[in-house]
Design an enzyme around this catalytic site. Structure first.
Site, mmCIF file in Angstrom:
data_model
loop_
_atom_site.group_PDB
_atom_site.id
_atom_site.type_symbol
_atom_site.label_atom_id
_atom_site.label_comp_id
_atom_site.label_asym_id
_atom_site.label_seq_id
_atom_site.Cartn_x
_atom_site.Cartn_y
_atom_site.Cartn_z
ATOM 1 N N CYS A 122 5.127 55.077 65.648
ATOM 2 C CA CYS A 122 4.396 54.718 64.529
ATOM 3 C C CYS A 122 3.310 55.481 64.418
ATOM 4 C CB CYS A 122 3.757 53.135 65.158
ATOM 5 S SG CYS A 122 5.139 52.108 66.144
ATOM 6 N N ASP A 123 2.682 56.221 65.219
ATOM 7 C CA ASP A 123 1.492 56.899 64.868
ATOM 8 C C ASP A 123 1.480 58.433 65.366
ATOM 9 O OD1 ASP A 123 0.393 54.528 64.416
ATOM 10 O OD2 ASP A 123 -0.255 54.180 66.355
ATOM 11 N N CYS A 148 2.277 53.420 70.653
ATOM 12 C CA CYS A 148 3.457 53.732 69.903
ATOM 13 C C CYS A 148 3.522 54.951 69.307
ATOM 14 C CB CYS A 148 3.641 52.670 69.021
ATOM 15 S SG CYS A 148 5.206 52.779 67.980
#
Ligand code: NAP
Length: 313
Positions: free
Chosen positions: A137-138, A134
């Site tokens: 997200c990261d 992701c």
């Protein structure tokens, strides 16, 4: 009594939430079950440019939040609970979850798909420790670090472009010498100074002691192995595999008809081979897996569930 519904929808991505909206608008007593987070794959997307009416800067999470609110406004109940087993036979369907048992007259399966794994040594052990599925997200963790994106489809190239906003360099590793991604996406990628390409290559191994430290590539044309080590000032780097998806359908195996890839077979009305059981979104056999087609599936499944229930009475 309180766990008895007209319709239970399993999954809260665009397909599940659209089903929830249509079912609750039809005054069906509707439960949407979600495992841990609402939204499915789309919440891992920073930009949703191809959903009609998307506003500028619309993100996956913001779109999902609006869909979820809309379903709830019409009365759909959302519960976080992991499905353990399901009985789809007969007129009353039973969904056994970690926190209880729910029954319904109709069930809509909308559990979507999950990122496909490379399957090489080190991948699972180092997930969350440098390996991520992701970018939204990261990406931030890799600000000024190097990043490798695996795959050559739309997801890989789009997510790689997003990662260039954070990382100092992003290398796309593709098993062929030509990308699969749409030409318009490719053009942007080739024009991006921070982007590099490693062609004809696969990942053989990911190594590291508690954090990603090196990655071993295989050149498919020469058979040669090469190992990239983290720069010593960095100590680590990022690896983002985007090599397609596999359906989240193991719970329904041998209960509804599936193709050899584990995707659920439906007709145009989202009906599976089991009476009162419908499937919607990425989990079913279809030609285009997008938010718009998932939402459309969800609407059709809910309307058909309503008809099915009407005919029962
Ligand atoms: P995809 O189109 O199936 O592409 C998967 C990529 O990973 C391909 O380049 C494939 O290589 C590679 N690959 C597959 N298995 C591999 C393995 N074991 N090792 C190494 N590489 C492997 O998947 P996707 O990019 O996730 O897209 C899925 C669907 O969503 C597509 O229909 C896509 O068009 C759509 N999508 C659309 C958008 C958009 O329109 N903006 C954005 C994201 C996704 P080969 O090319 O050699 O097969």
């Amino acid at each position: 009594m309180e766990n008895n519904y007209d319709v239970i929808i399993i999954g809260a991505g665009p397909a599940g939430l659209a089903s929830g909206l249509y079912a609750s608008r039809a005054k069906l007593n509707t439960l949407i079950l979600e495992k841990d987070k609402t939204g499915g794959q789309i919440v891992t997307t920073d930009e949703v440019a191809n959903y009609p009416g998307s506003i500028e800067d619309a993100t996956g999470p913001s779109l999902i939040a609006r869909m979820a609110n809309q379903a709830e406004e019409f009365g759909a109940i959302r519960k976080k609970d992991a499905v353990l087993d399901i009985d789809l036979e007969g007129k009353v369907k039973t969904v056994k979850c970690q926190n209880g048992e729910y029954t319904a007259k109709a069930v809509i399966l909308a559990t979507g798909a999950n990122p496909r794994k490379i399957g090489c040594p080190g991948e699972i052990e180092l997930t969350g420790k440098g390996v991520s599925y992701c970018a939204t997200c990261d990406a931030d963790f890799f600000t000024d670090f190097e990043v490798f994106v695996i795959g050559g489809g739309d997801s890989a190239v789009e997510e790689a472009m997003y990662l260039t906003k954070f990382a100092r360099k992003v290398t796309i590793v593709h098993r062929r010498d030509e990308l699969r991604a749409a030409k318009s996406i490719q053009e942007k990628a080739f024009a991006n100074d921070k982007m590099e390409f490693l062609w004809d290559s696969t990942v053989e191994e990911i190594k590291g002691d508690g954090i990603v430290e090196s990655i071993v590539f295989k050149n498919l044309k020469t058979g040669e192995l090469s190992e990239y080590q983290a720069h010593e000032d960095d100590g680590t780097f990022g690896i983002f595999p985007f090599i397609g998806f596999t359906p989240t359908s193991h719970l329904f195996k041998d209960k509804v008809q599936m193709d050899e890839g584990g995707y659920i077979v439906t007709d145009d009305n989202m009906k599976t081979n089991v009476e009162g059981v419908f499937a919607a979104g990425d989990i079913r056999v279809k030609s285009l897996r997008q938010v718009i087609t998932a939402a459309a599936d969800g609407a059709i499944a809910a309307v058909q569930a309503e008809k099915y229930i009407d005919n029962m009475n």
